[in-house]
Design a protein around this motif. Structure first.
Motif, PDB file in Angstrom:
ATOM      1  N   GLU A 125       0.733  -1.299  -0.167  1.00 21.35           N
ATOM      2  CA  GLU A 125      -0.039   0.108   0.072  1.00 21.35           C
ATOM      3  C   GLU A 125       0.794   1.325   0.044  1.00 21.35           C
ATOM      4  N   LEU A 126       2.074   1.192   0.020  1.00 23.47           N
ATOM      5  CA  LEU A 126       3.060   2.265  -0.171  1.00 23.47           C
ATOM      6  C   LEU A 126       2.916   3.050  -1.467  1.00 23.47           C
ATOM      7  N   PRO A 127       2.952   4.329  -1.148  1.00 18.95           N
ATOM      8  CA  PRO A 127       2.546   5.018  -2.515  1.00 18.95           C
ATOM      9  C   PRO A 127       3.575   4.947  -3.597  1.00 18.95           C
ATOM     10  N   LEU A 251      -0.870   6.106  -7.935  1.00 17.52           N
ATOM     11  CA  LEU A 251      -0.455   6.560  -6.432  1.00 17.52           C
ATOM     12  C   LEU A 251      -0.515   5.867  -5.264  1.00 17.52           C
ATOM     13  N   TYR A 252      -1.310   5.023  -5.193  1.00 17.08           N
ATOM     14  CA  TYR A 252      -1.620   3.693  -4.198  1.00 17.08           C
ATOM     15  C   TYR A 252      -2.227   2.892  -4.711  1.00 17.08           C
ATOM     16  N   THR A 253      -2.479   1.881  -3.836  1.00 14.86           N
ATOM     17  CA  THR A 253      -3.353   0.548  -4.217  1.00 14.86           C
ATOM     18  C   THR A 253      -3.657   0.247  -2.619  1.00 14.86           C
ATOM     19  N   ALA A 254      -4.869  -0.686  -2.432  1.00 12.10           N
ATOM     20  CA  ALA A 254      -5.227  -1.148  -1.209  1.00 12.10           C
ATOM     21  C   ALA A 254      -5.111  -2.587  -1.214  1.00 12.10           C
ATOM     22  N   THR A 255      -4.743  -3.389  -0.279  1.00 10.58           N
ATOM     23  CA  THR A 255      -4.790  -4.948  -0.203  1.00 10.58           C
ATOM     24  C   THR A 255      -6.269  -5.363   0.455  1.00 10.58           C
ATOM     25  N   PHE A 256      -6.628  -6.479  -0.304  1.00 11.99           N
ATOM     26  CA  PHE A 256      -7.847  -7.218   0.016  1.00 11.99           C
ATOM     27  C   PHE A 256      -7.329  -8.506   0.352  1.00 11.99           C
ATOM     28  N   VAL A 257      -8.063  -9.301   1.242  1.00 11.64           N
ATOM     29  CA  VAL A 257      -8.164 -10.715   1.855  1.00 11.64           C
ATOM     30  C   VAL A 257      -9.407 -11.356   1.665  1.00 11.64           C
ATOM     31  N   MET A 258      -9.460 -12.578   0.951  1.00  5.65           N
ATOM     32  CA  MET A 258     -10.606 -13.352   1.185  1.00  5.65           C
ATOM     33  C   MET A 258     -10.095 -14.676   1.723  1.00  5.65           C
TER      34      MET A 258
END
Length: 359
Positions: A125-127, A251-258
């Motif tokens: 998630e770091l820019p 710019l950034y992203t976010a992580t998902f978990v299933m």
């Protein structure tokens, strides 16, 4: 001599009624039989709980097709019930614990909704770390197998890990330079992104993504950072009319978990476990990441069609933002190193894996 019915129409009427009753009885038996067969076929019923409406991109294009595939490949022995938009109760930050505790059997959520609980996931998630969501999702799964499964995710059976497409700033006023963020009340999704935008001069306001539309309409926030794919379901492009993109950079992203309740997974017969295993893991994560980014295009076009102001920054403008991101990256690495989590090595390994899968 046998007496005949003197009223043929009455006889026909009685016959029709008897036929109708017989037909209804047959249908009733068929329906009960079918219902019994379906009930018997579903040896295992699993409940999947998540925070977005069913029509949003990830549920529609990733989660629901996955559920249908599991049910089909199991011959109906596994039934998966879908509970979108927190229909089983609770709030999005509680989803992971719902999988741990068995309130839900499977959940999909952002690790970042519980700040500090999943520190190793934050490296993605770091820019300006992300290249594309398929490559980064592959890197995420591989790094998780090396470092996270027995730490961050030790309490559940992880099924998939992925990231969304490039993050975009959606704002009431145009944002081009870092200075334009000064004092802007902005919703960001995770601890890392909140720290990043605070360093850039914004005023971060934390909230789960379903709360964004109301917050924008009531002026609680002036801007939000989310990928294009979710803006359609949230009607973001109708609430704000400026969208800042960063060219070939992210710019950034976010992580998902299933992930799945461990006891529920371990209780499955081996052949049903094999079906779950065949449809999860590295390739599933990569596919989910790719499908998520692919879904950026339709909502982006919607914003264009509305006549919104899509701001595409030049490489020179992006360079200013990248320079301003250095503090957030260095602070995060130092924090992880202090905690004994080897932030230096983690970032180096994540970068290596991203480069490998981005070629």
């Amino acid at each position: 001599m046998k007496k005949t019915n003197s009223n043929p129409s009455m006889a026909r009427s009685m016959g029709n009624k008897l036929s109708a009753l017989a037909g209804a009885a047959a249908l009733s038996v068929f329906a009960v039989g079918a219902m019994t067969a379906d009930t018997l076929a579903a040896e295992v019923t699993l409940r999947l709980h998540q925070f977005l409406p069913a029509q949003a991109a990830v549920p529609k294009h990733v989660l629901i097709p996955w559920m249908e595939k599991i049910q089909k490949e199991s011959g109906g022995r596994i039934e998966i019930q879908h509970f979108p938009a927190m229909q089983l109760g609770g709030k999005p930050p509680e989803l992971y614990d719902q999988a741990v505790d068995g309130v839900a059997d499977i959940i999909w959520t952002l690790p970042g909704y519980t700040p500090g609980r999943f520190p190793l996931t934050e490296v993605f998630e770091l820019p300006f770390t992300m290249t594309n969501s398929e490559a980064v999702s592959r890197a995420f799964w591989e790094l998780a197998e090396e470092t996270m499964m027995d730490q961050d995710f030790k309490d559940t059976k992880v099924l998939g890990l992925w990231v969304h497409g490039p993050g975009v700033i959606h704002s009431k006023e145009p944002i081009k330079s870092v200075a334009d963020l000064n004092g802007v009340k902005l919703r960001a999704p995770t601890r890392v992104t909140n720290a990043f935008f605070k360093n850039l001069g914004a005023t971060p306001v934390g909230m789960p993504i379903p709360a964004v539309p109301e917050a924008l309409s009531k002026g609680v926030i002036d801007a939000t950072v989310i990928p294009w794919e979710v803006t359609g379901a949230l009607k973001t492009s109708e609430l704000v009319h400026n969208h800042t993109e960063f060219g070939d950079e992210s710019l950034y992203t976010a992580t998902f978990v299933m992930t799945m309740n461990k006891d529920r997974y371990n209780a499955l017969p081996d052949d049903l476990k094999a079906i779950i295993d065949a449809n999860t893991g590295l390739e599933f994560s990569a596919m989910a990441g790719k499908l998520t980014q692919d879904e950026d295009a339709p909502p982006r076009k919607m914003a264009v069609d509305l006549g919104n102001n899509n701001i595409e920054l030049t490489p020179e403008q992006v360079a200013e933002w990248k320079g301003a991101a250095d503090k957030t990256i260095k602070d995060w690495v130092a924090e992880m190193d202090e905690k004994g989590l080897d932030g230096t090595g983690l970032l180096a390994r994540a970068t290596e894996l991203i480069e490998k899968h981005s070629k």
